[in-house]
Design a protein around this motif. Structure first.
Motif, PDB file in Angstrom:
ATOM      1  N   UNK A 596       0.831  -1.190   0.000  1.00 40.48           N
ATOM      2  CA  UNK A 596       0.000   0.000   0.000  1.00 40.48           C
ATOM      3  C   UNK A 596       0.873   1.251   0.000  1.00 40.48           C
ATOM      4  N   UNK A 597       0.672   2.120  -0.967  1.00 45.28           N
ATOM      5  CA  UNK A 597       1.439   3.350  -1.057  1.00 45.28           C
ATOM      6  C   UNK A 597       0.953   4.347  -0.003  1.00 45.28           C
ATOM      7  N   UNK A 598       1.799   5.356   0.254  1.00 50.37           N
ATOM      8  CA  UNK A 598       1.497   6.306   1.320  1.00 50.37           C
ATOM      9  C   UNK A 598       0.194   7.049   1.036  1.00 50.37           C
ATOM     10  N   UNK A 599       0.040   7.555  -0.180  1.00 49.37           N
ATOM     11  CA  UNK A 599      -1.162   8.338  -0.491  1.00 49.37           C
ATOM     12  C   UNK A 599      -2.412   7.468  -0.527  1.00 49.37           C
ATOM     13  N   UNK A 600      -2.281   6.277  -1.063  1.00 54.53           N
ATOM     14  CA  UNK A 600      -3.427   5.371  -1.072  1.00 54.53           C
ATOM     15  C   UNK A 600      -3.806   4.990   0.354  1.00 54.53           C
ATOM     16  N   UNK A 601      -2.806   4.779   1.197  1.00 50.72           N
ATOM     17  CA  UNK A 601      -3.056   4.478   2.606  1.00 50.72           C
ATOM     18  C   UNK A 601      -3.772   5.634   3.275  1.00 50.72           C
ATOM     19  N   UNK A 602      -3.336   6.855   2.978  1.00 53.59           N
ATOM     20  CA  UNK A 602      -3.939   8.033   3.586  1.00 53.59           C
ATOM     21  C   UNK A 602      -5.391   8.196   3.156  1.00 53.59           C
ATOM     22  N   UNK A 603      -5.661   8.039   1.854  1.00 50.65           N
ATOM     23  CA  UNK A 603      -7.033   8.161   1.358  1.00 50.65           C
ATOM     24  C   UNK A 603      -7.927   7.070   1.943  1.00 50.65           C
ATOM     25  N   UNK A 604      -7.388   5.884   2.026  1.00 50.58           N
ATOM     26  CA  UNK A 604      -8.139   4.760   2.589  1.00 50.58           C
ATOM     27  C   UNK A 604      -8.432   4.989   4.068  1.00 50.58           C
ATOM     28  N   UNK A 605      -7.461   5.506   4.786  1.00 55.30           N
ATOM     29  CA  UNK A 605      -7.627   5.738   6.224  1.00 55.30           C
ATOM     30  C   UNK A 605      -8.656   6.823   6.492  1.00 55.30           C
ATOM     31  N   UNK A 606      -8.601   7.916   5.737  1.00 53.93           N
ATOM     32  CA  UNK A 606      -9.546   9.008   5.949  1.00 53.93           C
ATOM     33  C   UNK A 606     -10.959   8.597   5.531  1.00 53.93           C
ATOM     34  N   UNK A 607     -11.084   7.819   4.466  1.00 47.19           N
ATOM     35  CA  UNK A 607     -12.403   7.347   4.039  1.00 47.19           C
ATOM     36  C   UNK A 607     -13.034   6.471   5.116  1.00 47.19           C
ATOM     37  N   UNK A 608     -12.222   5.619   5.719  1.00 46.07           N
ATOM     38  CA  UNK A 608     -12.751   4.740   6.761  1.00 46.07           C
ATOM     39  C   UNK A 608     -13.088   5.531   8.014  1.00 46.07           C
ATOM     40  N   UNK A 609     -12.321   6.574   8.298  1.00 39.86           N
ATOM     41  CA  UNK A 609     -12.557   7.360   9.508  1.00 39.86           C
ATOM     42  C   UNK A 609     -13.775   8.261   9.392  1.00 39.86           C
ATOM     43  N   UNK A 610     -14.158   8.658   8.183  1.00 36.92           N
ATOM     44  CA  UNK A 610     -15.210   9.659   8.014  1.00 36.92           C
ATOM     45  C   UNK A 610     -16.471   9.124   7.345  1.00 36.92           C
ATOM     46  N   UNK A 611     -16.514   7.845   6.977  1.00 36.57           N
ATOM     47  CA  UNK A 611     -17.703   7.299   6.326  1.00 36.57           C
ATOM     48  C   UNK A 611     -18.877   7.292   7.295  1.00 36.57           C
ATOM     49  N   UNK A 612     -20.085   7.368   6.745  1.00 34.55           N
ATOM     50  CA  UNK A 612     -21.296   7.410   7.569  1.00 34.55           C
ATOM     51  C   UNK A 612     -21.399   6.120   8.375  1.00 34.55           C
ATOM     52  N   UNK A 613     -21.760   6.239   9.632  1.00 33.98           N
ATOM     53  CA  UNK A 613     -21.804   5.079  10.519  1.00 33.98           C
ATOM     54  C   UNK A 613     -23.112   4.320  10.369  1.00 33.98           C
ATOM     55  N   UNK A 614     -23.069   3.067  10.793  1.00 36.13           N
ATOM     56  CA  UNK A 614     -24.295   2.287  10.902  1.00 36.13           C
ATOM     57  C   UNK A 614     -25.165   2.889  12.007  1.00 36.13           C
ATOM     58  N   UNK A 615     -26.469   2.752  11.846  1.00 34.47           N
ATOM     59  CA  UNK A 615     -27.384   3.298  12.836  1.00 34.47           C
ATOM     60  C   UNK A 615     -27.888   4.677  12.498  1.00 34.47           C
ATOM     61  N   UNK A 616     -27.367   5.296  11.438  1.00 33.30           N
ATOM     62  CA  UNK A 616     -27.826   6.631  11.047  1.00 33.30           C
ATOM     63  C   UNK A 616     -28.985   6.507  10.071  1.00 33.30           C
ATOM     64  N   UNK A 617     -30.074   7.165  10.392  1.00 36.53           N
ATOM     65  CA  UNK A 617     -31.237   7.164   9.523  1.00 36.53           C
ATOM     66  C   UNK A 617     -31.004   8.130   8.355  1.00 36.53           C
ATOM     67  N   UNK A 618     -31.188   7.648   7.134  1.00 36.47           N
ATOM     68  CA  UNK A 618     -30.948   8.447   5.939  1.00 36.47           C
ATOM     69  C   UNK A 618     -32.267   8.879   5.313  1.00 36.47           C
ATOM     70  N   UNK A 619     -32.299  10.099   4.833  1.00 42.21           N
ATOM     71  CA  UNK A 619     -33.459  10.590   4.095  1.00 42.21           C
ATOM     72  C   UNK A 619     -33.437  10.034   2.672  1.00 42.21           C
TER      73      UNK A 619
END
Length: 659
Positions: A596-619
């Protein structure tokens, strides 16, 4: 035919043996600092250059060595810790094999300056690749000063496989944590490239933990203390809500020596059963005090794996101790019996006359009489709380118009006659001339107060019915258990994992931002300050430019501290501090993947940290947006980790279920 087997030269044998003891610069730091602790030091200074590749210097104020001891210390299996085999079952020192200095001297340039307290002069010894270059008398301070230069200079294959400076420095800091936590009564100083990373004074264990991991750790700790005939447990565990996804604050110590023990680790996790957030690990700092005869330390070159005689009993003791501590934290409130909690009640003096309080009250005040102009607590001042409301009401232009068209209430009560031109009250407003407009103010229906609602306004505010097509369209998406998005398709029913879908969407956006350096930052209303430990601080410094390219507005703000002024605009409803902590935690987890390259790792890490959580009701709009963006991605079917995002339930399978 000549003989094939021969004895290796000492320098070659030492280089081979060094592969077990010295794996990286962190191994050298560990061995030298542990020797300094065994020498009785109460102050140790570590100086590094290029993460230890160029220079490792360890200075202590211990007992020092004589001329003979200094020379013999670099021989293999030369030690002052044991004399006979039975001593292996009563080890209380950090080192005992006599392999460390010989291994270090075999693969580096080593200098030693040492002096005992009772000696006037010390010794200066120089060794290159196991070969003694010089030994001479030198004026130096009490204790020892080890200088290790050019690690693996004569073993280029080993030096080639060393990691980047940032990675090697984090490994050194990890080893440093294990040593300083086990020895809180010793002062430590760590310097890298002339920049001080740690300066830890001698203290108790709780203060040492706070000094190493930050002030916020103090409120997260729960103390444990259990004394049995087998083992004595002490230390601290973390509160369940402060558990993290990454390892790094988990420590076992036996007789002040760090150890790894997967079996005891499972005991800790089992004790937290059903109270931890998913995929998280609590911090713990647990100290074991046992009889040295019931443990075996001599089973691994680095002495971090230790064998116990009765591991099952200790397993149960660990579980019981942690559950007891958690039970006290959750149920029993903490009471400080030394705190004075008595109430302060004023006592009247014996010779003082008691007087009744004097309050002016108007006996004529009637709270139900709106015409009353009296304040019950002030008979001298007229006051009516309804005056201001009445004045504001009567000054309204609509009320003035209404009052002009309405007969006086007193006249109406007496005559009870229908007023003339009563039909005009119900007529449609007609267009007036300019003169009429000047004489009478035109009233905008939007400015009519809520307490007067003409029939026209009521009709105007009736909700408009949606057309049939719009109603039908809102039924295309359904959310199941606030976790999955369901939508019908020709072949059956499509099921989309909302968090994994959002993770894929954000990952591709962040990859694009990193490639184009066009990350857009959403400024925060109030900047947040985050204090990191030395390891995370070093990591963030390495990836700081790429973090800014993602859209973070972040800058250094003092020692091991950053201030966050903005976060990526694509991320909504996330605390900046928590987002950055999760980014660093996920980045460290992903580092295990070498490809895993540094930038790909960074994008992957931030996506996982900020993705919408389970339990959130969506409109409906949110579900529609996720689906549209997902199918605009290059790889919509899988997350960056390779996990499936979409699953299709075929129509035939549905029909088979009802047969």
């Amino acid at each position: 035919m000549s003989d094939l087997i021969q004895i290796l030269p000492d320098n070659v044998a030492n280089q081979i043996a060094a592969g077990e003891v010295v794996q990286r610069p962190a191994s050298v730091v560990k061995e030298l600092v542990e020797n300094a602790i065994d020498a009785g030091s109460n102050s140790i200074k570590i100086n590094l250059k290029d993460a230890g590749k160029t220079l490792i210097q360890v200075i202590d104020n211990g007992c020092g060595m004589s001329v003979t001891d200094a020379r013999i210390a670099f021989e293999r299996h030369a030690t002052s810790k044991i004399r006979k085999a039975n001593d292996l079952f009563a080890i209380r020192t950090m080192g005992f094999r006599g392999e460390a200095l010989a291994s270090i001297a075999a693969i580096a340039n080593v200098e030693l300056k040492t002096k005992r307290t009772e000696d006037e002069l010390g010794t200066h010894l120089v060794i290159d690749g196991s070969m003694q270059v010089s030994q001479e008398v030198s004026a130096c301070s009490d204790g020892s000063n080890f200088i290790v230069k050019n690690l693996f200079y004569n073993v280029p294959a080993r030096r080639k496989f060393l990691k980047a400076n940032s990675t090697e420095l984090r490994n050194i800091i990890s080893e440093f944590h294990r040593i300083v936590l086990a020895n809180p009564d010793v002062a430590f100083q760590l310097i890298h490239n002339d920049s001080e990373i740690y300066n830890l004074p001698a203290s108790n264990i709780r203060q040492r933990i706070v000094n190493v991991f930050g002030k916020s750790m103090n409120s997260r700790l729960i103390s444990i203390n259990t004394n049995t005939s087998i083992v004595k447990l002490s230390g601290f565990i973390g509160k369940p809500k402060n558990a993290k996804r990454n390892l790094g604050e988990q420590f076992f110590f036996v007789n002040n020596r760090f150890m790894r023990h997967p079996y005891f680790y499972r005991a800790v996790i089992q004790a937290y059963d059903k109270i931890l957030p998913p995929e998280t690990v609590p911090p713990y700092f647990i100290f074991f005090e046992v009889d040295p005869q019931i443990i075996d330390i001599n089973i691994h070159p680095t002495k971090t794996e230790i064998k116990f005689e009765d591991e099952k009993a200790i397993y149960q003791i660990i579980q019981a101790s942690i559950r007891e501590a958690l039970g006290k934290f959750n149920i029993v409130p903490s009471i400080d019996f030394e705190e004075d909690t008595s109430l302060e009640i004023p006592v009247a003096g014996q010779n003082k006359d008691i007087e009744a309080p004097m309050i002016k009250v108007n006996p004529e005040f009637n709270p139900f009489d709106a015409e009353s102009n009296f304040n019950p607590f002030d008979a001298e001042k007229n006051y009516n709380p309804f005056d201001e409301a009445r004045k504001s009401f009567e000054s309204n232009p609509f009320f003035q118009e209404f009052k002009a068209k309405t007969p006086d209430s007193s006249t109406h009560k007496q005559k009870k006659e229908v007023p003339e031109n009563w039909e005009q009250l119900y007529e449609e407003p007609t267009t007036k001339t300019q003169d009429q407009n000047d004489k009478q103010s035109v009233i905008d229906p939007e400015n009519i107060p809520d307490y007067f609602q003409p029939q026209e306004r009521v009709k105007m505010e009736q909700p408009k019915l949606q057309p049939r097509e719009a109603i039908q369209k809102t039924k295309n998406f359904f959310q199941l258990k606030n976790k999955y998005i369901l939508t019908p398709i020709r072949s059956g029913l499509m099921i989309i994992d909302q968090r994994k879908a959002h993770e894929r969407i954000l990952f591709e956006k962040f990859i694009s931002s990193l490639e184009n350096h066009q990350g857009i930052a959403q400024q925060t209303l109030f900047p947040q300050t985050i204090e990191l430990n030395a390891s995370d601080y070093t990591l963030l410094q390495v990836i700081l430019e790429d973090v800014r390219a993602l859209g973070f507005d972040i800058r250094e703000f003092g020692k091991k501290t950053f201030v966050i002024n903005g976060t990526p605009a694509d991320i909504k409803n996330c605390e900046p501090k928590e987002l950055l902590e999760n980014l660093i935690a996920n980045y460290k987890l992903n580092q295990l993947d070498v490809k895993l390259k540094i930038r790909e790792n960074l994008a992957k890490s931030l996506a996982k940290a900020s993705a919408v959580n389970y339990g959130k009701s969506l409109s409906y709009e949110e579900m529609s947006s996720i689906i549209d963006q997902l199918f605009a991605c290059d790889i919509p079917n899988f997350t960056p980790d390779g996990k499936p995002v979409i699953s299709v339930l075929e129509s035939q399978e549905l029909e088979n279920r009802f047969k």
